[in-house]
Each structure stands twice: as structure tokens, then as C-alpha cells.
Design a protein around this motif. Sequence first.
Motif, PDB file in Angstrom:
ATOM      1  N   CYS A 186      -5.901   3.153  -2.805  1.00  0.00           N
ATOM      2  CA  CYS A 186      -5.889   1.480  -2.519  1.00  0.00           C
ATOM      3  C   CYS A 186      -6.277   1.436  -1.023  1.00  0.00           C
ATOM      4  CB  CYS A 186      -4.316   1.020  -2.828  1.00  0.00           C
ATOM      5  SG  CYS A 186      -4.015  -0.562  -2.442  1.00  0.00           S
ATOM      6  N   ASP A 187      -7.134   0.509  -0.932  1.00  0.00           N
ATOM      7  CA  ASP A 187      -7.565  -0.020   0.275  1.00  0.00           C
ATOM      8  C   ASP A 187      -6.745  -1.219   0.877  1.00  0.00           C
ATOM      9  OD1 ASP A 187      -8.982  -1.301   2.330  1.00  0.00           O
ATOM     10  OD2 ASP A 187     -10.742  -1.573   1.327  1.00  0.00           O
ATOM     11  N   PRO A 188      -5.950  -0.700   2.014  1.00  0.00           N
ATOM     12  CA  PRO A 188      -5.048  -1.452   2.487  1.00  0.00           C
ATOM     13  C   PRO A 188      -5.276  -2.806   2.734  1.00  0.00           C
ATOM     14  CG  PRO A 188      -4.959   0.492   3.644  1.00  0.00           C
ATOM     15  CD  PRO A 188      -6.268   0.447   2.780  1.00  0.00           C
ATOM     16  N   SER A 189      -6.479  -3.197   2.738  1.00  0.00           N
ATOM     17  CA  SER A 189      -7.153  -4.529   3.103  1.00  0.00           C
ATOM     18  C   SER A 189      -7.023  -5.206   1.897  1.00  0.00           C
ATOM     19  CB  SER A 189      -8.462  -4.596   3.643  1.00  0.00           C
ATOM     20  OG  SER A 189      -9.380  -4.067   2.504  1.00  0.00           O
ATOM     21  N   MET A 190      -6.786  -4.766   0.889  1.00  0.00           N
ATOM     22  CA  MET A 190      -6.439  -5.460  -0.502  1.00  0.00           C
ATOM     23  C   MET A 190      -5.203  -5.929  -1.012  1.00  0.00           C
ATOM     24  SD  MET A 190      -9.356  -3.984  -3.276  1.00  0.00           S
ATOM     25  CE  MET A 190      -8.593  -2.131  -3.348  1.00  0.00           C
ATOM     26  N   VAL A 191      -4.387  -5.448  -0.029  1.00  0.00           N
ATOM     27  CA  VAL A 191      -2.824  -6.059  -0.402  1.00  0.00           C
ATOM     28  C   VAL A 191      -2.339  -6.939   0.911  1.00  0.00           C
ATOM     29  CG1 VAL A 191      -2.325  -3.919  -1.665  1.00  0.00           C
ATOM     30  CG2 VAL A 191      -1.711  -4.023   0.695  1.00  0.00           C
ATOM     31  N   LYS A 192      -1.367  -7.673   0.368  1.00  0.00           N
ATOM     32  CA  LYS A 192      -0.822  -8.750   1.419  1.00  0.00           C
ATOM     33  C   LYS A 192      -0.074  -7.871   2.235  1.00  0.00           C
ATOM     34  CE  LYS A 192      -0.425 -12.678  -1.677  1.00  0.00           C
ATOM     35  NZ  LYS A 192       0.377 -13.140  -2.659  1.00  0.00           N
ATOM     36  N   GLU A 193       0.417  -8.560   3.451  1.00  0.00           N
ATOM     37  CA  GLU A 193       1.123  -8.066   4.491  1.00  0.00           C
ATOM     38  C   GLU A 193       2.556  -7.629   3.849  1.00  0.00           C
ATOM     39  OE1 GLU A 193       0.886 -10.111   8.166  1.00  0.00           O
ATOM     40  OE2 GLU A 193       2.978  -9.210   8.685  1.00  0.00           O
ATOM     41  N   GLY A 194       2.859  -6.351   4.418  1.00  0.00           N
ATOM     42  CA  GLY A 194       4.510  -5.867   3.971  1.00  0.00           C
ATOM     43  C   GLY A 194       4.433  -5.257   2.780  1.00  0.00           C
ATOM     44  N   VAL A 195       3.204  -5.280   1.893  1.00  0.00           N
ATOM     45  CA  VAL A 195       3.342  -4.472   0.509  1.00  0.00           C
ATOM     46  C   VAL A 195       3.152  -2.970   0.771  1.00  0.00           C
ATOM     47  CG1 VAL A 195       1.959  -4.285  -1.476  1.00  0.00           C
ATOM     48  CG2 VAL A 195       2.358  -6.349  -0.768  1.00  0.00           C
ATOM     49  N   GLN A 196       4.181  -2.191   0.066  1.00  0.00           N
ATOM     50  CA  GLN A 196       4.368  -1.016   0.111  1.00  0.00           C
ATOM     51  C   GLN A 196       3.281  -0.247  -0.676  1.00  0.00           C
ATOM     52  OE1 GLN A 196       8.487   0.835   0.123  1.00  0.00           O
ATOM     53  NE2 GLN A 196       8.969  -1.223  -0.669  1.00  0.00           N
ATOM     54  N   ILE A 197       2.388   0.472  -0.130  1.00  0.00           N
ATOM     55  CA  ILE A 197       1.381   1.344  -1.063  1.00  0.00           C
ATOM     56  C   ILE A 197       1.975   2.559  -1.362  1.00  0.00           C
ATOM     57  CG2 ILE A 197      -0.924   2.383  -1.036  1.00  0.00           C
ATOM     58  CD1 ILE A 197      -1.924  -0.039   0.896  1.00  0.00           C
ATOM     59  N   LEU A 198       2.193   2.600  -2.589  1.00  0.00           N
ATOM     60  CA  LEU A 198       2.931   4.008  -3.199  1.00  0.00           C
ATOM     61  C   LEU A 198       2.122   4.928  -3.800  1.00  0.00           C
ATOM     62  CD1 LEU A 198       5.102   1.859  -2.527  1.00  0.00           C
ATOM     63  CD2 LEU A 198       6.391   2.919  -4.572  1.00  0.00           C
ATOM     64  N   SER A 199       1.396   5.717  -3.075  1.00  0.00           N
ATOM     65  CA  SER A 199       0.403   6.779  -3.896  1.00  0.00           C
ATOM     66  C   SER A 199       1.427   7.705  -4.169  1.00  0.00           C
ATOM     67  CB  SER A 199      -0.559   7.039  -2.780  1.00  0.00           C
ATOM     68  OG  SER A 199      -1.078   8.073  -3.061  1.00  0.00           O
ATOM     69  N   ILE A 200       1.426   8.084  -5.492  1.00  0.00           N
ATOM     70  CA  ILE A 200       2.287   9.130  -5.786  1.00  0.00           C
ATOM     71  C   ILE A 200       1.370  10.472  -5.901  1.00  0.00           C
ATOM     72  CG2 ILE A 200       3.814   9.909  -7.879  1.00  0.00           C
ATOM     73  CD1 ILE A 200       4.837   7.154  -8.049  1.00  0.00           C
ATOM     74  N   PRO A 201       1.798  11.496  -5.156  1.00  0.00           N
ATOM     75  CA  PRO A 201       0.942  12.778  -5.450  1.00  0.00           C
ATOM     76  C   PRO A 201       1.516  13.170  -6.661  1.00  0.00           C
ATOM     77  CG  PRO A 201       2.601  13.045  -3.882  1.00  0.00           C
ATOM     78  CD  PRO A 201       2.765  11.675  -4.213  1.00  0.00           C
ATOM     79  N   MET A 202       0.781  13.086  -7.873  1.00  0.00           N
ATOM     80  CA  MET A 202       1.332  13.402  -9.047  1.00  0.00           C
ATOM     81  C   MET A 202       1.523  14.970  -9.150  1.00  0.00           C
ATOM     82  SD  MET A 202       2.454  11.676 -11.648  1.00  0.00           S
ATOM     83  CE  MET A 202       1.807   9.866 -11.329  1.00  0.00           C
ATOM     84  N   SER A 203       0.668  15.657  -8.929  1.00  0.00           N
ATOM     85  CA  SER A 203       0.863  17.061  -9.241  1.00  0.00           C
ATOM     86  C   SER A 203       1.992  17.705  -8.267  1.00  0.00           C
ATOM     87  CB  SER A 203      -0.504  17.990  -8.987  1.00  0.00           C
ATOM     88  OG  SER A 203      -0.961  17.569  -7.756  1.00  0.00           O
ATOM     89  N   GLN A 204       2.177  17.304  -7.281  1.00  0.00           N
ATOM     90  CA  GLN A 204       3.182  17.688  -6.432  1.00  0.00           C
ATOM     91  C   GLN A 204       4.562  17.112  -6.979  1.00  0.00           C
ATOM     92  OE1 GLN A 204       2.870  16.412  -2.359  1.00  0.00           O
ATOM     93  NE2 GLN A 204       5.182  16.345  -2.193  1.00  0.00           N
ATOM     94  N   VAL A 205       4.645  15.939  -7.314  1.00  0.00           N
ATOM     95  CA  VAL A 205       6.062  15.138  -7.770  1.00  0.00           C
ATOM     96  C   VAL A 205       6.295  16.053  -9.280  1.00  0.00           C
ATOM     97  CG1 VAL A 205       6.964  13.196  -8.619  1.00  0.00           C
ATOM     98  CG2 VAL A 205       5.570  13.232  -6.690  1.00  0.00           C
ATOM     99  N   THR A 206       5.335  16.397 -10.083  1.00  0.00           N
ATOM    100  CA  THR A 206       5.531  16.873 -11.435  1.00  0.00           C
ATOM    101  C   THR A 206       5.614  18.384 -11.180  1.00  0.00           C
ATOM    102  OG1 THR A 206       3.291  16.774 -11.997  1.00  0.00           O
ATOM    103  CG2 THR A 206       4.715  14.690 -12.486  1.00  0.00           C
ATOM    104  N   ALA A 207       5.266  19.045 -10.368  1.00  0.00           N
ATOM    105  CA  ALA A 207       5.305  20.485 -10.012  1.00  0.00           C
ATOM    106  C   ALA A 207       6.524  21.389 -10.805  1.00  0.00           C
ATOM    107  CB  ALA A 207       5.153  21.108  -8.602  1.00  0.00           C
ATOM    108  N   ASP A 208       7.449  20.965 -10.563  1.00  0.00           N
ATOM    109  CA  ASP A 208       8.913  21.563 -11.205  1.00  0.00           C
ATOM    110  C   ASP A 208       8.883  21.282 -12.708  1.00  0.00           C
ATOM    111  OD1 ASP A 208       9.529  22.045  -8.614  1.00  0.00           O
ATOM    112  OD2 ASP A 208      11.207  20.635  -8.377  1.00  0.00           O
ATOM    113  N   VAL A 209       8.499  20.230 -12.992  1.00  0.00           N
ATOM    114  CA  VAL A 209       8.625  19.810 -14.604  1.00  0.00           C
ATOM    115  C   VAL A 209       7.526  20.537 -15.154  1.00  0.00           C
ATOM    116  CG1 VAL A 209       8.359  17.998 -16.357  1.00  0.00           C
ATOM    117  CG2 VAL A 209       9.364  17.471 -14.207  1.00  0.00           C
ATOM    118  N   VAL A 210       6.459  20.662 -14.671  1.00  0.00           N
ATOM    119  CA  VAL A 210       5.197  21.574 -15.251  1.00  0.00           C
ATOM    120  C   VAL A 210       5.686  22.900 -15.349  1.00  0.00           C
ATOM    121  CG1 VAL A 210       2.879  22.322 -14.783  1.00  0.00           C
ATOM    122  CG2 VAL A 210       3.367  19.918 -14.655  1.00  0.00           C
ATOM    123  N   LYS A 211       6.491  23.368 -14.322  1.00  0.00           N
ATOM    124  CA  LYS A 211       6.839  24.900 -14.178  1.00  0.00           C
ATOM    125  C   LYS A 211       7.660  25.043 -15.502  1.00  0.00           C
ATOM    126  CE  LYS A 211       7.808  26.565  -9.972  1.00  0.00           C
ATOM    127  NZ  LYS A 211       8.909  26.488  -8.859  1.00  0.00           N
TER     128      LYS A 211
END
Lengths: 292, 668
Positions: free
Chosen positions: B100-125
Motif C-alpha cells: 500500500c502506497d502511503p500516499s493513497m491513504v488519508k492522514e492517520g490511517v494505519q497501514i496494517l501489512s500482515i506478514p502472512m507466512s510469519q503470522v500463520t507459521a505456528d498454525v501451519v506447523k
Amino acid sequence: MATVVELPVDLFKGPVDPDWCPGCGDFGVLKSVQMAAAANGVTPENLLVVSGIGCSSNLPGFIHAYGIHSLHGRSVAVATGAHLANTDLKVVITGGDGDGYGIGIGHFIHAMRRNLDVTYVVMDNQIYGLTTGQTSPTTTLGHRTKSTPGGNVEIPLNPLALAITCGATYVARGFSGEQKQLADLIAGGIAHKGFALIDVFSPCVTYNKVNTYPWFKERVYKLEDQNWDPTDEKKSLDKSFEWGDKIPLGVLYKADQPTYEDSEPIFKKGALVKQPLGLDKQIFNELIEEMI
Amino acid sequence: MHEVTVGIAGAAGDGLDKSGDTLAKTCGRLGLFVYAYNSYQSIIRGGHIWLKVRIGQDKVRSHGDKLNILVALNQDSIERHSREIDNDGAIIFNGDRLKCDPSMVKEGVQILSIPMSQVTADVVKEFGPIQPIMQNTVMIGAVLYLGNFDFSEAASVLTDTFKHKGEKIINLNVGLLKAGYEYAKTHFKAVAGEWKFSRIKRPFTTGNEVIALAAAAAGCKFYSAYPMTPASTILHWMADHAQKVGIVVKQAEDELSVINMAIGAGLAGARSMCATAGGGFALMTEAVGMAGIMECPVVCVEVQRGGPSTGLPTKTEQADLFQVYGASQGEFPRLIVAPRDTADAYGTTVEAFHIADKYQLPALIMSDLLLSEHPETVDKEVFDSNIKIDRGQVVKEWNQDNGKFKRFALTESGVSPRVIPGTANTCFVSATDEHDEESILISDMFTAAPIRRKMMEKRGRKIENMLKDLPAPKLEGPADADVTLLTWGSTWGVVKEAIELLAAKGVKANHLNIKYIFPFHAKEVTEILSKAKKKISVEVNFTSQLARYVRSETGIAMDGHVNRYDGEPMEPAYVVEHVQRILSGKEWNLDVTEEEAREIGYHYLRTHYAEKLRPGKITRGTSKGISEDVWNVELVDRTSGEKQAEMVIGISTGATYSYKSLVPAAAK
């Protein structure tokens, strides 16, 4: 098997006399329908005659029974709804070749696919009568009519072949000049469990100067005189193409197949109109819970 | 009011509806109010699907104008919707695949890029590799934290959803939900504040489901239909529940058959219903008149979608009023009623069955795609299980000593006694031709002008009598308002909210919603409108059909019209903007806006080129040889942001005048 108590034909005499042209083939069909209902012991209160639009479709007005004189081409659809709503009624659909094979052909085909337990009597005069003589789906090639002054160029539809291939389980042809046989054919259709088509040569004495009583009388013969076996689908289909010098009358095809009604478990509780209305509290609550 | 709106965007087949369901059901069970709207297309896979789920502490009556949290399932969705996120909102996406290019969101919007493989590593295991669609569950987990919703309630929704698939699948899904929730908790801050969870569980349902339920409760025994969006889900509910509720459900070969079957069933004595969209209703119109002259009770639901012709099959509109009003040739009484929201659809459907039986006529219910398909929470109390079924004047037996049974007896009320075929001594014909009291035709041999006159008047008397049974419309809001807004159908909820927004801006507005189109309460509507200071109609159509109809019935013309006809539903801010514009005497500027120019750019790229480019900078200007002002749209590479092409769009006409690639052919 329940005993059939024959009823007097007069019981089915309608409130008004038919206004068809003198000599019209439809008189014979009306009488045959009345005879068939009487022979089967169907009381007027348990007979529903449904039609569309056209000369023939005036028939419900001339018979003592319940009638629905519906829209052009829609008789089979209306009859389907009425029949499913009350499977205790005997439903006989009466119409013409224009109504049933022209504008209404879609409903006709699909009702046969369903093998609904109804009887369909088509008064086939190979012409549009009520609109004063235009070509119909069964008009023969080359026939000059008001709308085909140069002769009809479209191949006539073969209702019997169509019915056999579309799933009708009782397919017959009658002739209003052979009233006793016709009454038997219709009675057989009413008694048959499944979709019965009885295509009837019902000459239009005013507008069809080709397919007249004498024309048919010279050509028709009865299948029952030849010990015809109507249970072989392929042979029956072959037979349905017989046309010209020799034209068969009688039951061409008959099969014992499950009806649409057999596949609907709700009918096990009886006719829909006699079942209780609305939902009981427990079922209602279950339906609400599903949404939460 | 405390509320949060979550948007989920992706392609058809990305599974966003299931994710939306989990979120909506969770909030519903917590006792919050939910209103969802799914903007979709006539495609099974691909395209762009956009689901908005609005959640409120108090009742929410539309999907609203805000967007607090965006869950983007593909890159296209980030580009299309990131600008809409409110300040302090958040955008969530799979950081392994998307950016997500930060210029595309309004001020104060949190950009939540979820590192999917890292976050789901335990579940995948523990469970093995997960399917791409399951990543949605991780993101919904994050939404739960951001929206301050209850994690355990969401887990129990997933447990119910997957209970037929067994313990392992439940644990897998709850594990993914938890992973997303925990990741968001550690890395981001919540968007919503504390809620008061009443935990009152309310049905979460659509207008179509409610119409089907109401029909079953009202004693419908026969339902026929031909599949057509947006009416199909009535058929689906009916088919699913047919055995349970005792209804024969028939999918017919076409709409002609559908309504003729329903009328046949009605004539034979069953309560019957059918439903379709505008195009299907066009085929049904002849039979509506048949029900009229046969005086046959039948209920027909017309769910409007964008027209004319096949039009916009998956988009909403309120443009069939004249079609339904004018259905069939000749003159005959009928009921035309437009429920105003999901809850109202219940009572309206029940009432339609009763009116149809009492007055022996076709009852036509007008819904639209928005009302019929959007799900929302509805108070349980709305669904009354205790419906008294009154079939009207049905003769149970007839003694011939009383003379012949007259099906179409000329009565003062206009209603003649009816029988269910099968009743002794009552044979008669239902005919499409005009007939006398005994149902003998007066069209052929026995023409009779006085009987025709009296038969017309008999049927006509039903209209006045029916009107007395139906409640007159009432003005909602202050009597001394500056402006009265006129609506029909599903626009009611949107306008109700718009009125609150207008009040906050110092504009006092009230609201007249017309539920009964025919018969019409002309006297009451005239009284209300003649007292109004300013009158504005709000309709999802181009020609203000209700306003025209009201003018024909009352002689009163509106002072202005708010119309929307782009396929999307009316929205509160849109109403506010245009009401203020009309009140200030300004013309409606129909020019293509910068946002619209971007949409047109996207459309052009999608239909002519691979989706490697996206619209970038857009500037207003003129162009040689073009008589109108234009938008110059830069088209940039999706990843590098480098300018690759440009196109020129007419501001007045919306015409795409030119597309010029700036990259040499060899470099493409």
C-alpha cells in the motif's frame, strides 16, 4: 381397485349451448369429453377443465364442471398450478393447435417432461379459426391461407412424435368424426396416471377447405383393429410419422412411469388445499434461530 | 452514536462474503446492530466485489457513508478503496503479496501489512499448509482487535460455522483468527472504543429471506419462480425449506409459466406466490390482468434491478414503478405495496396475502436489490409467529335451493363469494373474458353493456374499500420542517439517516414515505404535501417516478428531485449534499468528478489492457480539437509508479477521447 360408477352424460351439460360454427369438429370433442368424464365417474365438482384462447378454448363454458378459460397459450401452465394445488381434482386441458403448439409450446413440452398427471385434449384443425383462417403450426406444407397466400412454407409440427420424445406417457390421436373412439381415448387419458396427450382431428368447416371430414374419413384407420402394442417407444415414434394415405387413430404410445406428483413428498399428506395453513410455533422458532 | 464500518474488497471467489458473515454474526451475537451491503457483479469469479459491514451500538439503517477499516484481498482493492478510509482508520492486507502506497491513504490511517507466512507459521506447523482463502480469517482476527469486538464470540461463530467439518477444521480456523487478533494487538492500535455489548441475539437476515418466511407464516402453499437476480434467493429459501414449511416449490420453464401456475394454484384454492425481477415481471404482465378479471388472489414480488432490459443485473434501482402500475391492459383493482426495510417486509408480505384473499385480486410487492439482498440485524419481535389466517369470503357449502351459485355476484362491497373447487353445486368458469354474475361470457354471443358497466363498477368498488383497510402515510419528523422529503421503498432508511445529518447542519427536514402505491391515499398525501414548505423527492431512478405519480394523484409537484441511477444505492451523505444544493437554488453539476475520472480510467484499463497500470495524477484542462473541458489522466505502472500512458476524458460527456502509450512498442 376402486369401482368406477358411470355417471349420466347429461350431468355435464353446460349452462349455455356452444356457439361454434355448425358442423365444427369441436362439438364432437365436447361430447367426447363429457362422455369420458361420465365413464370415469368423475363428478362435475371434481372435474376442472382448463383452456387458453381460440374457438376450441371456449369449451369450458359449454360443460358443467369447474372451468378456467385462461390466456392464449397458457392453459398448461395454469392447469399445472391448479393441479398441484389440488391433486384431488381431475384436470383436463382443452385447446387448439395454435394455442397449444404455437404460442403455448414451451409449457406443453415442459409439462410432458414432468409427466404431470393431467389430460390434454388438443382440437387440431390445422388452421387459426377464431382469427379467421391463418396458418397454424400443424398446417401442411403448401396450404394456402390468409397469412400464407403463396402456400405454407414451414414444416408442420408433429405433436405425437414431440409428445413421445418429450416424456408424455399416454399419446393418442382421435378424430371428432369418430366420437365413440374419441370418448374412449379421452377416458383412457383421464384414467392414465401421467401426462396424456390426445391430439384430435377436429375439422374447421369454415376456414380449412383441405383437411375436411371426407379428407380424414378416406385416410384414417384404427390402431385397435390391428392389435397395436403401444408400449414400444421406438415403434410408437415410427408410427407417429405415418401420414398421407393412411393415418392411424388410437393410443400410439403408453408407458407406466412415475409422475411428477410421485416425486413430491408434500403430497403424501394429501392435496395442498386440504393441508393446514401457516407454521407451527416450533418450526417458526427454528426458522428464526437459523438466522441468528 | 458509536459505530464502525468495515469494508472487505476483492474479486468474486476470494471468499469475502464468508469473512463478512463471520464478522457480522459475531457483532450480531454481541447485541450490536449490523447492516451490510454487497456491491457485486454478474460474474462467478473475478471482477471487483465490495462488501461493507456497518456495525452500531444503536440501530443502523443503511451501509452509511463512512469506512473505518478496509480489508483488501487484492492490489486492485487497495487502490480503489484506500482513499475512502476515514482519518484514524486502518487498512489491512496480506503483506507477503500486496503493498500500500502511503500516499493513497488519508492522514492517520494505519497501514496494517500482515506478514502472512510469519503470522500463520505456528498454525501451519500444527495443521499443515493453509489455503489462500483462509488468510481472510487471519485478517478478520485483526479486525476484531481493531474494532474492539469480542474474540471469544467470534471464535464461537467459527465453531458453529465449521461444526459439520469436525474438531480439526474448527481448531485450524480459530487458530488463524487468534493469530490475526494477536498480531494486531501487538502491532497496532484499536480503531473503535469500548462497546456496551447487550448480547441480545437478533436475526441477521435479508429482505428476500424475510419475504419467504412471511409467506410461509401467512399460509402460502405454492411458490413458483424462474431464477432471476435479485429475486432468486426467495426461490432458494423456499426450496431449502419446502418440506419443513409444507410449500410446493416449482421452478418453471419461464416467467409466463411462473405466474400462470401461481394463478392456477390460487384459483384451485391454495395461497400462492411468485417472485421475479423487472425483466421477468415484464413477461408476467398479461397474467396480472388475468388475475384481475378472474378476481384471483395471488401474490407477486417484483424485485427491482437496474434497467431497462437486462440493464444492470446485479445493481439496484427503483425504476419499475410505472411498469408495475401499468401492468396488463385494461383497468382492474390490485394492490401495489412497497415495503420500506427488512423488518417491514415481514408484515407487508403477510398483509399482501390477506388483502389478496379478502379482495380477491393480485397483490404486487415492490422490493429492490438493496432491500431484498442486503443483510441486517432485525429485532426478533418483528417476526410475529401468531398470524391469524383469514381467507376472506369463501363459501364452504352451497344448497341449490338458493339458486345457482353466482361466483361473480354484484355486491355492494365489490367482493363476491368465492369457493374452493370441489365444493358441491358450485361449478363455474373463471374466464379472462368479461362475464356476468354466473360467469357466463358477455363477450361473444350475449354482449350486454349494462352488465359490463356493473361488473366494472363492482370490481372498482374494491379500490375504495381496500383503501380504508390500509393505513394512510404519516409524516415522520417535525411538522414545521423547512423541507419534506418524499420517498418510497428502501430509500426510507437512508433518508431517515440523512434527516439526522441535515439536522446537525441546521436543516430541519421531515419525511413522507409512500408505502401503498395502489390504492393511493390521495386525500391524506395532498393534505400533508400542501402544508410542506419545500418538497423534494428522493428516488433511485432517473425520472422521479414516484414524484410524477404523486403529482398525477394530487396535483402537487415537487420543488426538487434527488436521483441516483448509477446502480449503487442511495446514501445519506448523497441525500444531504443534494438537498442542501436544491435548497440553495443551485443546479446539479453533472460533470465527471476527479474520482469518477479515475473510475473511468480503471474501466478503460480493465477492458483494453492487462492490469499492469493504474490511474495516477489527474488534472483538469482543455484539449485541442475537443469542445469540452477534459480530465487528463496519467496512467502509471502499478508497482514502480512510473508514467506509462495518458488518456483524455470529457468532463461533460464522460467520453474517452484518447489513450496514448508513452512506452515504445518494443519495450512493452
